[in-house]
Every structure is written in C-alpha cells, then in structure tokens.
Design an enzyme around this catalytic site. Sequence first.
Site, PDB file in Angstrom:
ATOM      1  N   HIS A  16       0.860  -1.194   0.000  1.00  0.00           N
ATOM      2  CA  HIS A  16       0.000   0.000   0.000  1.00  0.00           C
ATOM      3  C   HIS A  16       0.893   1.239   0.000  1.00  0.00           C
ATOM      4  O   HIS A  16       1.683   1.426   0.934  1.00  0.00           O
ATOM      5  CB  HIS A  16      -0.873   0.038   1.252  1.00  0.00           C
ATOM      6  CG  HIS A  16      -1.762  -1.160   1.406  1.00  0.00           C
ATOM      7  ND1 HIS A  16      -3.039  -1.219   0.895  1.00  0.00           N
ATOM      8  CD2 HIS A  16      -1.531  -2.370   1.976  1.00  0.00           C
ATOM      9  CE1 HIS A  16      -3.568  -2.409   1.158  1.00  0.00           C
ATOM     10  NE2 HIS A  16      -2.668  -3.130   1.816  1.00  0.00           N
ATOM     11  N   ASP A  22       2.520  -6.288   2.728  1.00  0.00           N
ATOM     12  CA  ASP A  22       1.312  -5.616   3.209  1.00  0.00           C
ATOM     13  C   ASP A  22       1.700  -4.389   4.020  1.00  0.00           C
ATOM     14  O   ASP A  22       1.003  -4.029   4.971  1.00  0.00           O
ATOM     15  CB  ASP A  22       0.424  -6.569   4.027  1.00  0.00           C
ATOM     16  CG  ASP A  22      -0.948  -5.972   4.303  1.00  0.00           C
ATOM     17  OD1 ASP A  22      -1.367  -5.053   3.577  1.00  0.00           O
ATOM     18  OD2 ASP A  22      -1.590  -6.423   5.277  1.00  0.00           O
TER      19      ASP A  22
HETATM   20  N1  LIG Z   1      -3.664  -5.055   6.308  1.00  0.00           N
HETATM   21  C1  LIG Z   1      -4.202  -4.050   6.955  1.00  0.00           C
HETATM   22  O1  LIG Z   1      -4.393  -4.137   8.163  1.00  0.00           O
HETATM   23  N2  LIG Z   1      -4.554  -2.898   6.334  1.00  0.00           N
HETATM   24  C2  LIG Z   1      -4.504  -2.615   4.920  1.00  0.00           C
HETATM   25  C3  LIG Z   1      -5.610  -3.278   4.149  1.00  0.00           C
HETATM   26  C4  LIG Z   1      -5.418  -4.747   3.924  1.00  0.00           C
HETATM   27  O2  LIG Z   1      -4.428  -5.169   3.315  1.00  0.00           O
HETATM   28  O3  LIG Z   1      -6.272  -5.531   4.361  1.00  0.00           O
HETATM   29  C5  LIG Z   1      -4.572  -1.101   4.738  1.00  0.00           C
HETATM   30  O4  LIG Z   1      -4.851  -0.651   3.607  1.00  0.00           O
HETATM   31  O5  LIG Z   1      -4.372  -0.362   5.704  1.00  0.00           O
HETATM   32 ZN   LIG Z   2      -2.864  -5.024   2.321  1.00  0.00          ZN
END
Ligand SMILES: NC(=O)N[C@@H](CC(=O)O)C(=O)O
Ligand SMILES: [Zn+2]
Length: 346
Positions: A16, A247
Amino acid sequence: MTDTLTLTRPDDWHLHLRDGDVLGDTVAASARCFGRAIIMPNLVPPVADLAAANAYRQRIERAMPADSAFTPLMTLYLTGETTPAQIREAHKAGVLAAKLYPAGATTNSASGVRDIREIDSVLETMSECGMLLLVHGEVTDSDIDIFDREKIFLERVLEPTRQRFPNLKIVLEHITTADSARYVRESTENLGATITPQHLIFNRNDMLVGGMRPHLYCLPILKRNTHQQALRDAVVSGDSRFFLGTDSAPHDRTKKESACGCAGCFSAPAAIELYADVFEELGVLNQLEAFAAFNGADFYGQPRNTDTITLVRKPWTVPETLPLGSGEIRPLRAGETLNWQLARTD
Ligand SMILES: NC(=O)N[C@@H](CC(=O)O)C(=O)O
Ligand SMILES: [Zn+2]
Ligand SMILES: [Zn+2]
C-alpha cells in the site's frame, strides 16, 4: 556464519503506497530495495478502472526518487459494478491482477464486493484472459469471530470459487492461519499466498499481553502462536507458492494511537531486513532469495529481476518514528535492533 548476503533483487507482491503528500515517503521506502511491487488499489475512491490505475501510476512515478528503477504494478479494485469489458481493457493494457475486498473486511473496503457471486462474470473473464485474482480472505458476517474470519472464508468463499473457476489464478493475500497454509499446500498450482513480516514475527500475545500495542494491529488480525508457527513452517517448507508480500500499510501515528485505531503495519523501511532476521532465526537464510525474488515473479508469470541487492550483518535500530507526508509514522519493530542491513543495490 555468513556476514554478507547477495540476492537477486526482491519484489513486494502486496504493498500500500496511499496517495497525495505521503507518496514521496512511501515510494522511497519501497524503492530503496524492491524492484517491483503490486500496488494495492484501496484508495478512496478506489482504483476501479484502467483510467484510475494509469493516473495513480503516474502519481507514483512522479514521486519516485530520481535514480530509481522501481516499477509499480497496478491492480484494479473489484466492486459490484466492475464489468468484464473493464477487465479486458485493463488486461490488454498490462494490468496483471484485480483485488477482491469483501465489503467491510478491512481498511477502505466499503466499496468492495458484498457477495462474490455478484462478480462471477468478471471472474470468468479474468480466468479466460489470465488476470490474477488477489483476495483479502476474510468473511465479514457479524456473528463470525474476528479470529475465525479467515478460516471461514476458505470454506464459504474460496473453495466454492475455486471449484467454479478452476483455471483462475488466485493469491490468498497475507495469510495468518495454519488453515490457510495447509489449504495452499494441498491445493493446485493455481493458488499462491503472500506472507507478511508481522505474521511471521508476532502472534496475538505480542499485541495484547502486558498492554495493547496498536501498531501491531493489522488485518487479518495476528492469531495465536500455533498459527504463527504454521506460517513459519510454510516458509521453511520452501514451497514455491509462498512468497513475499509485506502488506506494508502506512497509517499516520495519530490514526493508530486512537480510540478506534486503523489496521495496518508500516514495514517498508525495514522490509527485507525484517524477513532476513526471521529467515536466519528459522535456519533458512539460504531460502530467502527464492521467497523474496523468485516465487512471486514465477507465480505471476513475470521475469525474475536480474540485478542484485546485498545485505550485511550489521545490527541497527529501527527509528522510533519517521516522517510521513506532513505527519509521522511508527514503523514495524520501531526502536528494536535488527541484525541484517541493506548495504547496497547493484
Ligand atoms: N492489512 C491491513 O491491516 N490494512 C490494509 C488493508 C489490507 O491489506 O487488508 C490497509 O490498507 O491499511
Ligand atoms: Zn494489504
Ligand atoms: Zn487485506
């Protein structure tokens, strides 16, 4: 004991970067090490079509450090309105994957899919053209306990979907349970899974015993130690369907340290180092290269990188906080000492 480790340059298959004034910081943190990254589309509004993906890619490229060769791999966010034509258009333009967020499952998933059968025509098209389906694998039913949501997703959603679309290539993202690790290992070659550093390093005791640590709160939530051990075993198995996806999901410190804190851990500033420490602890440092640089590229049908990075054994302390746009953020393992350090990229 080796003190230097040269690896084919790794890629991050789940990342992200967010948008706006934080892009400079998030892109630099990943570009320092990774060659490519699968860019998650959960912006608000979501990156739901090719035009949005192209525009987002341009914003990322503008934020890139001058000498960087980092390649963002864009994805589409599936909604109840996504059409087969949008999938074909994106596929032709080189978009490799689309992401299923069950509505309400995680950060910025409100525009996601309520019932996966609503998008069967889209999945059919993806299966035909060879676009990968990436899934946040949790059910959202209010009567299902948060610690059981991934396991129930396998039974109620993933298995039936795989039976309807046996040729669809699927990545079960950020797996957190023994059930998922076993399910992937027992499945066909069309199913892969990413594993985050936090789910290898921590279990729910780390988050909840002796105080509640909001910076370890992510989704799917950390599970009990037996599940953590199963993920570690999956990595040790060397099965090529498990690969690196951090992630890394930045949220400003004030949004984490809050009465209702956001889910997500920011691991990018130390990503490869975090994995290197775990792999060494597991006695499989020699398998880090396949996990980080080969398995994901192979699964996605992309060429492996040809350049390298070098890590050295040189303990360093992860900063307590880092700037994030106009705010600040607490990275994963902030204030802790890691053994491996990125020395150079070639
Ligand atoms: N993993 C997370 O806890 N958060 C992610 C979203 C996701 O990958 O599920 C995010 O966009 O903040
Ligand atoms: Zn994620
Ligand atoms: Zn997710």
